[in-house]
Design an enzyme around this catalytic site. Structure first.
Site, PDB file in Angstrom:
ATOM      1  N   ASP A  22       0.848  -0.803  -0.172  1.00  0.00           N
ATOM      2  CA  ASP A  22      -0.007  -0.052   0.150  1.00  0.00           C
ATOM      3  C   ASP A  22       1.109   1.222  -0.205  1.00  0.00           C
ATOM      4  OD1 ASP A  22      -1.846   1.868   0.331  1.00  0.00           O
ATOM      5  OD2 ASP A  22      -2.826   1.358   1.909  1.00  0.00           O
ATOM      6  N   ASP A  62      -7.940  -7.090   1.204  1.00  0.00           N
ATOM      7  CA  ASP A  62      -7.107  -7.036   2.509  1.00  0.00           C
ATOM      8  C   ASP A  62      -8.061  -6.524   3.398  1.00  0.00           C
ATOM      9  OD1 ASP A  62      -6.765  -4.114   1.598  1.00  0.00           O
ATOM     10  OD2 ASP A  62      -5.790  -4.165   3.247  1.00  0.00           O
ATOM     11  N   CYS A 110     -12.916 -27.360  11.305  1.00  0.00           N
ATOM     12  CA  CYS A 110     -11.301 -26.616  10.998  1.00  0.00           C
ATOM     13  C   CYS A 110     -10.162 -27.791  10.848  1.00  0.00           C
ATOM     14  CB  CYS A 110     -11.298 -25.501  11.603  1.00  0.00           C
ATOM     15  SG  CYS A 110      -9.325 -24.643  11.904  1.00  0.00           S
ATOM     16  N   CYS A 122      -6.941 -26.563  10.838  1.00  0.00           N
ATOM     17  CA  CYS A 122      -6.078 -25.539  11.792  1.00  0.00           C
ATOM     18  C   CYS A 122      -5.362 -26.117  12.937  1.00  0.00           C
ATOM     19  CB  CYS A 122      -6.785 -24.151  11.831  1.00  0.00           C
ATOM     20  SG  CYS A 122      -6.553 -23.814  13.744  1.00  0.00           S
ATOM     21  N   CYS A 180      -6.896 -25.824  16.597  1.00  0.00           N
ATOM     22  CA  CYS A 180      -8.790 -26.654  16.298  1.00  0.00           C
ATOM     23  C   CYS A 180      -8.161 -28.315  16.368  1.00  0.00           C
ATOM     24  CB  CYS A 180      -9.392 -26.684  15.107  1.00  0.00           C
ATOM     25  SG  CYS A 180     -10.177 -24.959  15.082  1.00  0.00           S
ATOM     26  N   HIS A 193      -5.501 -19.254  13.778  1.00  0.00           N
ATOM     27  CA  HIS A 193      -7.193 -20.481  13.278  1.00  0.00           C
ATOM     28  C   HIS A 193      -7.348 -19.468  12.403  1.00  0.00           C
ATOM     29  CE1 HIS A 193     -11.300 -21.782  13.593  1.00  0.00           C
ATOM     30  NE2 HIS A 193     -11.179 -20.403  13.957  1.00  0.00           N
TER      31      HIS A 193
HETATM   32 ZN   LIG Z   1      -9.122 -24.122  13.462  1.00  0.00          ZN
END
Ligand SMILES: [Zn+2]
Length: 377
Positions: A90, A262, A300, A302, A305, A331
């Site tokens: 930016d 973004d 999820c 990730c 998780c 996450h």
């Molecule tokens: Zn997660």
């Protein structure tokens, strides 16, 4: 070769590949915000693993510290930060106009005082392009003025015309093969937005951003402005809606034909304990999670998780453990990356409208953005 290869159009939604100096970026894309050349609380390794292809960094912040000359000397932002993917910088227009203690706008450029040490600086459109080229950005942004909301028609019009003239100078100053996007301004006035877009299109850029939003305006006004402008933009060029937003904003933007987004929301919310799940957002500090043995979101994949319970994550948050910031951010960004993958898959399969309707009817995470700074600095 064109920078953007549109692969599929479903309604107004587009699936495309943006060719950059650091690989192909699949769009619609969400760019995690790494203002200082670092996405807060996570590592580049995590970002690669979750499928991030492009990060956003901020020319204003890196110009002030550690300096664009130093980053150039260290091999450019990718090598400096150990990031293999693409980077969009930016210009910092937003930061100069919102963080700068003292600023003076003239035709030649803008004088401002650093928010770090109060030192005085003068930046021209030419210099801001040079800064971004020194950083080694794959996509550079033209210097623009982001006007406050509300602003008068007269001031906004004069400002948008100056932004257009600055963009022309940015285009002329460009020396490297990096892409240069111009920013359509014009505040919340449809006629000014159109005029600014037409002026920029006449000059011609590699992509077009819609800027000046999330400044406190009602969301429907923002979408009105997006509708005014997006139909004017050439289909073969990328469109970037700056600083937006929540999942419901992203899916709405994609439906209108936006390719790039973004926002600090996933990262900043994570640090405040606000976590995105398919069923909406939860705040991990809530007492009800004290003995909750389940993950943040059972669907999820990730690291947070797959390993930790809400109970433990709440404990980390309450104890202000540093790993709380890390796990929460991993996450939330994983959620966003997965969300964009689902959007792209639905366009590829020609069922985006169905995806949109299902998402909007089931999503309970809605919240009006408060218009505070979109900079994660
Ligand atoms: Zn997660």
């Amino acid at each position: 070769m064109r920078a953007l290869a549109v692969e599929k159009v479903d309604g107004q939604a587009r699936l495309a590949a943006l060719h950059t100096g650091h690989g192909i970026v699949e769009t619609p894309v969400f760019m995690p915000v790494g203002t200082q050349g670092a996405v807060k609380a996570v590592l580049q390794r995590d970002l690669s693993e979750m499928g991030a292809q492009m990060l956003l960094a901020n020319a204003y912040h890196l110009f002030l510290r550690p300096g664009d000359g130093l980053i150039r000397e260290m091999g450019g932002i990718q090598r400096f930060a150990g990031w293999d993917g693409a980077v969009l910088t930016d210009s910092g227009g937003y930061q100069i106009f919102s963080l700068g203690v003292l600023r003076k706008i003239e035709e030649e450029g803008v004088t401002f005082q650093s928010h770090i040490d109060g030192s005085k600086h003068f930046l021209t459109p030419e210099r801001i392009v040079e800064v971004q080229e020194n950083l080694g950005a794959d996509v550079c942004m033209c210097l623009d003025e982001c006007v406050a909301y509300p602003s008068s028609h007269a001031y906004t019009g004069a400002s948008a015309e100056r932004t257009t003239r600055w963009a022309r100078r940015c285009g002329a100053a460009k020396k490297t093969p990096s892409l240069l996007f111009a920013v359509v301004q014009g505040g919340m006035y449809a006629d000014l937005r159109r005029r600014c877009a037409e002026g920029l299109l006449e000059i011609g850029f590699d992509g077009y951003a819609l800027g000046g939003f999330s400044v406190g305006e009602p969301k429907e006004v923002m979408w009105e402005m997006v509708d005014e402008v997006i139909g004017l933009l050439p289909p073969e060029k990328p469109r970037y809606l700056m600083g937006v937003g929540f999942p419901e904003d992203i899916v709405e933007g994609v439906r209108k034909g936006v390719d790039m987004f973004d926002c600090v929301i996933p990262t900043r919310h994570a640090r405040n304990g606000s976590l995105f799940t398919r069923a909406g957002r939860i705040n991990i500090k809530h007492a009800r999670y004290a003995t909750d043995a389940g993950p943040i979101d059972a669907s999820c994949g990730c690291y947070a998780c797959s390993r930790f319970s809400r109970s433990y994550l709440r404990h980390l948050f309450m104890a202000r453990e540093l790993s709380s910031y890390y796990l929460n951010t991993v996450h939330n960004l994983f959620f966003y990356m997965g969300f964009l993958r689902r959007i792209r898959a639905s366009i590829a399969e020609g069922r985006f409208e169905e995806f949109y309707k299902t998402f909007m009817s089931e999503w309970k995470g809605g919240e009006t953005y408060d218009g505070s700074s979109i900079c994660d600095g």
